[in-house]
Motif scaffolding. Structure first.
Motif, PDB file in Angstrom:
ATOM      1  N   ASP A   5       0.830  -1.204   0.000  1.00 54.86           N
ATOM      2  CA  ASP A   5       0.000   0.000   0.000  1.00 54.86           C
ATOM      3  C   ASP A   5       0.869   1.260   0.000  1.00 54.86           C
ATOM      4  O   ASP A   5       0.546   2.257  -0.659  1.00 54.86           O
ATOM      5  N   ILE A   6       1.966   1.202   0.744  1.00 54.62           N
ATOM      6  CA  ILE A   6       2.861   2.346   0.872  1.00 54.62           C
ATOM      7  C   ILE A   6       3.448   2.740  -0.475  1.00 54.62           C
ATOM      8  O   ILE A   6       3.514   3.931  -0.826  1.00 54.62           O
ATOM      9  N   VAL A   7       3.900   1.761  -1.257  1.00 58.79           N
ATOM     10  CA  VAL A   7       4.575   2.082  -2.521  1.00 58.79           C
ATOM     11  C   VAL A   7       3.623   2.669  -3.556  1.00 58.79           C
ATOM     12  O   VAL A   7       4.071   3.230  -4.565  1.00 58.79           O
ATOM     13  N   LYS A   8       2.315   2.568  -3.321  1.00 58.89           N
ATOM     14  CA  LYS A   8       1.325   3.139  -4.241  1.00 58.89           C
ATOM     15  C   LYS A   8       0.680   4.400  -3.683  1.00 58.89           C
ATOM     16  O   LYS A   8      -0.193   4.986  -4.341  1.00 58.89           O
ATOM     17  N   ASN A   9       1.116   4.847  -2.500  1.00 57.86           N
ATOM     18  CA  ASN A   9       0.511   6.007  -1.861  1.00 57.86           C
ATOM     19  C   ASN A   9       0.840   7.280  -2.637  1.00 57.86           C
ATOM     20  O   ASN A   9       2.011   7.635  -2.815  1.00 57.86           O
ATOM     21  N   SER A  10      -0.180   7.978  -3.102  1.00 60.16           N
ATOM     22  CA  SER A  10       0.024   9.132  -3.986  1.00 60.16           C
ATOM     23  C   SER A  10       0.743  10.280  -3.285  1.00 60.16           C
ATOM     24  O   SER A  10       1.523  11.013  -3.915  1.00 60.16           O
ATOM     25  N   GLU A  11       0.510  10.458  -1.989  1.00 59.26           N
ATOM     26  CA  GLU A  11       1.176  11.538  -1.259  1.00 59.26           C
ATOM     27  C   GLU A  11       2.673  11.270  -1.152  1.00 59.26           C
ATOM     28  O   GLU A  11       3.499  12.163  -1.395  1.00 59.26           O
ATOM     29  N   ILE A  12       3.036  10.054  -0.820  1.00 56.15           N
ATOM     30  CA  ILE A  12       4.451   9.696  -0.716  1.00 56.15           C
ATOM     31  C   ILE A  12       5.135   9.853  -2.069  1.00 56.15           C
ATOM     32  O   ILE A  12       6.231  10.420  -2.165  1.00 56.15           O
ATOM     33  N   LEU A  13       4.493   9.393  -3.122  1.00 56.43           N
ATOM     34  CA  LEU A  13       5.080   9.492  -4.456  1.00 56.43           C
ATOM     35  C   LEU A  13       5.246  10.941  -4.891  1.00 56.43           C
ATOM     36  O   LEU A  13       6.223  11.294  -5.567  1.00 56.43           O
ATOM     37  N   ALA A  14       4.315  11.798  -4.500  1.00 56.68           N
ATOM     38  CA  ALA A  14       4.427  13.226  -4.825  1.00 56.68           C
ATOM     39  C   ALA A  14       5.624  13.851  -4.112  1.00 56.68           C
ATOM     40  O   ALA A  14       6.353  14.667  -4.695  1.00 56.68           O
ATOM     41  N   TYR A  15       5.830  13.483  -2.848  1.00 55.73           N
ATOM     42  CA  TYR A  15       7.003  13.980  -2.119  1.00 55.73           C
ATOM     43  C   TYR A  15       8.288  13.546  -2.815  1.00 55.73           C
ATOM     44  O   TYR A  15       9.239  14.331  -2.933  1.00 55.73           O
ATOM     45  N   TYR A  16       8.338  12.308  -3.265  1.00 55.70           N
ATOM     46  CA  TYR A  16       9.549  11.831  -3.933  1.00 55.70           C
ATOM     47  C   TYR A  16       9.790  12.534  -5.266  1.00 55.70           C
ATOM     48  O   TYR A  16      10.940  12.841  -5.606  1.00 55.70           O
ATOM     49  N   GLU A  17       8.742  12.767  -6.001  1.00 52.81           N
ATOM     50  CA  GLU A  17       8.910  13.458  -7.277  1.00 52.81           C
ATOM     51  C   GLU A  17       9.507  14.847  -7.062  1.00 52.81           C
ATOM     52  O   GLU A  17      10.446  15.258  -7.764  1.00 52.81           O
ATOM     53  N   LYS A  18       8.987  15.559  -6.063  1.00 50.74           N
ATOM     54  CA  LYS A  18       9.487  16.907  -5.787  1.00 50.74           C
ATOM     55  C   LYS A  18      10.882  16.863  -5.190  1.00 50.74           C
ATOM     56  O   LYS A  18      11.777  17.633  -5.595  1.00 50.74           O
ATOM     57  N   GLY A  19      11.095  15.998  -4.228  1.00 49.87           N
ATOM     58  CA  GLY A  19      12.394  15.914  -3.581  1.00 49.87           C
ATOM     59  C   GLY A  19      13.506  15.544  -4.539  1.00 49.87           C
ATOM     60  O   GLY A  19      14.610  16.119  -4.500  1.00 49.87           O
ATOM     61  N   ASN A  20      13.234  14.601  -5.417  1.00 46.38           N
ATOM     62  CA  ASN A  20      14.246  14.184  -6.381  1.00 46.38           C
ATOM     63  C   ASN A  20      14.569  15.309  -7.361  1.00 46.38           C
ATOM     64  O   ASN A  20      15.727  15.485  -7.763  1.00 46.38           O
ATOM     65  N   ALA A  21      13.566  16.093  -7.730  1.00 49.36           N
ATOM     66  CA  ALA A  21      13.797  17.237  -8.621  1.00 49.36           C
ATOM     67  C   ALA A  21      14.675  18.292  -7.945  1.00 49.36           C
ATOM     68  O   ALA A  21      15.574  18.869  -8.572  1.00 49.36           O
ATOM     69  N   ILE A  22      14.416  18.538  -6.665  1.00 48.74           N
ATOM     70  CA  ILE A  22      15.232  19.500  -5.909  1.00 48.74           C
ATOM     71  C   ILE A  22      16.681  19.031  -5.858  1.00 48.74           C
ATOM     72  O   ILE A  22      17.620  19.813  -6.104  1.00 48.74           O
TER      73      ILE A  22
END
Length: 218
Positions: free
Chosen positions: A5-22
């Motif tokens: 469930d965690i690996v599909k969580n949209s909030e967590i994935l959004a944080y990773y997308e932004k963090g990786n871009a930074i």
């Protein structure tokens, strides 16, 4: 709450997308879900190898996957920011408070500048995270523009963790192209991380060692 469930969580994935871009703008190596999924699986692998329970293994996978979400806030203190974000996310799930505290603590303590392992879950996440050094983490494609972090990661052509359960050892085997980086360069970047792995291994009742190009160096 399960890892799947965690690996599909949209909030967590959004944080990773932004963090990786930074971090890309800051010149850091890859910190996407490719890294965090590897950390999750390696953390679970560590605990399974030494006979820990499936519950602890599952919590290590969850903490491993979530450990870098704080990069979306700021790279500095990202472990602490990540722990706060993770706590808010996990509070909305059916995870028990005891398990939630364990996961949050593992995230908060995975960075070598301020963290320490005090339980098997945290120890496994630290070892999995700090041993993820590999060529495919390098984003910069032109070797002329490599900084020392790029050179060290790009130099690693093979990376393997060995679990010697009979002798209670965790051994990181690296194959390094010394034309790309020297051993001095490697230890300049990673000595603190390898020391953290050694301390984490002791929490698991094991020892940590490093072999580079077949030679024991730590």
């Amino acid at each position: 709450m399960k890892y799947n469930d965690i690996v599909k969580n949209s909030e967590i994935l959004a944080y990773y997308e932004k963090g990786n871009a930074i971090l890309e703008e800051l010149g850091y190596t890859d910190h996407s879900v490719a890294h965090t999924m590897l950390v999750a699986e390696k953390a679970a692998e560590v605990l399974r190898a030494f006979g820990y329970s499936e519950i602890e293994t599952e919590l290590a996978r969850i903490a491993g996957f979530m450990h870098d979400i704080g990069n979306a806030v700021n790279r500095n203190h990202h472990a602490e920011y990540g722990a706060i974000l993770a706590n808010e996310i996990l509070k909305e799930t059916d995870m028990s408070i005891q398990d939630r505290v364990l996961v949050v603590s593992a995230i908060a303590n995975h960075d070598e500048s301020t963290g320490v392992a005090s339980d098997p879950v945290t120890a496994a996440v630290i070892i999995a995270d700090k041993t993820d050094v590999r060529r495919t983490r390098v984003r910069q494609k032109d070797p002329i523009l490599f900084d020392i972090h790029d050179r060290v990661n790009y130099a690693v052509t093979n990376n393997r963790l060995e679990y010697d359960t009979a002798n209670k050892k965790i051994i990181l085997h690296l194959t390094i192209d010394e034309n790309t980086c020297t051993m001095y360069d490697y230890f300049d970047i990673f000595l603190g991380r390898m020391t953290m792995c050694s301390r984490a291994a002791r929490v698991l009742g094991t020892n940590f060692s490093l072999k580079v190009n077949g030679q024991k160096v730590l």
